[in-house]
Design a protein around this motif. Structure first.
Motif, short mmCIF file in Angstrom:
data_model
loop_
_atom_site.label_atom_id
_atom_site.label_comp_id
_atom_site.label_asym_id
_atom_site.label_seq_id
_atom_site.Cartn_x
_atom_site.Cartn_y
_atom_site.Cartn_z
N ARG A 110 -86.72 -88.76 -145.84
CA ARG A 110 -87.08 -87.38 -146.15
C ARG A 110 -88.27 -87.37 -147.09
NH1 ARG A 110 -83.76 -82.94 -144.25
NH2 ARG A 110 -84.49 -81.06 -145.29
N GLY A 111 -89.21 -86.45 -146.87
CA GLY A 111 -90.35 -86.31 -147.77
C GLY A 111 -90.01 -85.35 -148.91
N VAL A 112 -90.22 -85.79 -150.15
CA VAL A 112 -89.90 -84.98 -151.31
C VAL A 112 -90.97 -85.13 -152.39
CG1 VAL A 112 -87.41 -85.18 -150.91
CG2 VAL A 112 -88.54 -86.78 -152.47
N ILE A 113 -91.02 -84.14 -153.27
CA ILE A 113 -91.82 -84.24 -154.49
C ILE A 113 -90.86 -84.11 -155.66
CG2 ILE A 113 -93.56 -83.12 -155.95
CD1 ILE A 113 -94.96 -82.20 -153.39
N TYR A 125 -94.68 -85.21 -160.82
CA TYR A 125 -95.92 -84.59 -160.31
C TYR A 125 -97.04 -84.72 -161.34
CZ TYR A 125 -99.25 -80.86 -159.19
OH TYR A 125 -100.39 -80.14 -158.95
N ASP A 182 -88.41 -80.15 -151.52
CA ASP A 182 -88.22 -80.77 -150.21
C ASP A 182 -89.45 -80.50 -149.35
OD1 ASP A 182 -87.32 -81.70 -147.74
OD2 ASP A 182 -86.12 -79.90 -147.36
N CYS A 183 -90.11 -81.56 -148.92
CA CYS A 183 -91.28 -81.42 -148.04
C CYS A 183 -90.95 -81.74 -146.59
CB CYS A 183 -92.40 -82.34 -148.52
SG CYS A 183 -92.96 -82.04 -150.21
N GLN A 199 -92.99 -86.52 -144.76
CA GLN A 199 -94.25 -86.86 -145.40
C GLN A 199 -95.37 -86.97 -144.36
OE1 GLN A 199 -95.28 -90.83 -146.73
NE2 GLN A 199 -95.45 -90.12 -148.85
N LEU A 203 -99.66 -84.36 -147.53
CA LEU A 203 -98.62 -84.20 -148.54
C LEU A 203 -98.57 -85.39 -149.49
CD1 LEU A 203 -95.71 -82.70 -146.38
CD2 LEU A 203 -97.07 -81.51 -148.12
N ALA A 204 -98.89 -86.58 -148.98
CA ALA A 204 -98.91 -87.76 -149.84
C ALA A 204 -99.92 -87.61 -150.96
CB ALA A 204 -99.20 -89.01 -149.00
N CYS A 252 -96.13 -86.35 -152.59
CA CYS A 252 -94.93 -86.45 -151.75
C CYS A 252 -94.60 -87.92 -151.49
CB CYS A 252 -95.14 -85.71 -150.44
SG CYS A 252 -93.74 -85.80 -149.30
N THR A 271 -91.15 -90.63 -150.02
CA THR A 271 -90.01 -90.59 -149.11
C THR A 271 -88.77 -91.18 -149.78
OG1 THR A 271 -90.63 -92.72 -148.11
CG2 THR A 271 -91.45 -90.71 -147.06
#
Length: 232
Positions: free
Chosen positions: A64-67, A72, A188-189, A192, A196-197, A201, A203
């Protein structure tokens, strides 16, 4: 041939562990985009994603892609750009305009997953107090924005757009600062991608993502999502 479970009239979903590996995360089809079903989906780490003319498809990809909000770090160039153009940033002042722009702005793949059915579903979520937008304005013109769903103390990003340089990055920057005020930890993105990276972002395994949802749901963080201007 792919065999998928079809959703019935209830708002329940199959266990996400049953999601396909290829295509990554495809879990089920059918159902509707009612407020109740969408909220059930996000609480379970599931989201809808389908094209025009397709049935509603439900996904829970792995990884899952997340930040992580605490991790940040905006680039110096972005901060310099914000200081130079001095944009006005707001939340929930123009949700309909943001989602409509996300749906219709030209994209490199010449397509959109934000169908008329999706637009109406998320506008209903917004009216019910669960979907939110961030708007970036310059000289009273909307130059960037994003929208998503706040569920289980997690902001689930859906789409963003830029009409001018860094428009979507500014929207995300202000969103992160706003979420940080209330100790929200995760955005939640979904999946990825290279863009977004660049925004931070990363994973995580689906199992880990679901553990975050479970943890944060035990102590939900209430946020005043009132329509307002944002300042850093």
């Amino acid at each position: 041939m792919i065999s998928l479970p079809k959703l019935d009239h209830t708002s329940t979903f199959p266990d996400v562990e049953n999601a396909l590996v290829d295509p990554n995360g495809l879990l089920a089809f059918g159902g509707d985009l009612s407020v109740e079903r969408l909220l059930s989906a996000y609480a379970s780490g599931i989201f809808p994603w389908f094209g025009e003319g397709e049935p509603i498809l439900w996904w829970s990809p792995d990884p899952r892609g997340v930040i992580f909000v605490d991790d940040y770090h905006p680039s110096k160039s972005l901060l310099k750009h914000i200081r130079r153009i001095k944009p006005q940033v707001s939340i929930n002042l123009a949700f309909d305009q943001v989602i409509d722009t996300c749906a219709h702005i030209p994209r490199t793949d010449n397509g959109t997953w934000i169908t008329a059915e999706m637009i109406q579903g998320y506008k209903n979520l917004h009216k019910s107090g669960h979907a939110h937008s961030v708007e970036v304005w310059l000289d009273n013109e909307l130059i960037g924005g994003l929208y998503g769903v706040y569920s289980n103390s997690v902001f689930c990003g859906e789409s963003m757009f830029s009409k001018q340089t860094n428009g979507s990055k500014i929207a995300l920057h202000y969103l992160v600062q706003y979420l940080a005020r209330f100790k929200v930890k995760l955005i939640d993105c979904q999946m990825q991608n290279p863009h977004l990276a660049t925004l931070g972002c990363v994973t995580v395994a689906r199992k880990q993502f679901l553990s975050y949802l479970k943890k944060y749901n035990k102590q939900p963080i209430q946020i005043p999502w009132l329509a307002q201007q944002l300042t850093l």
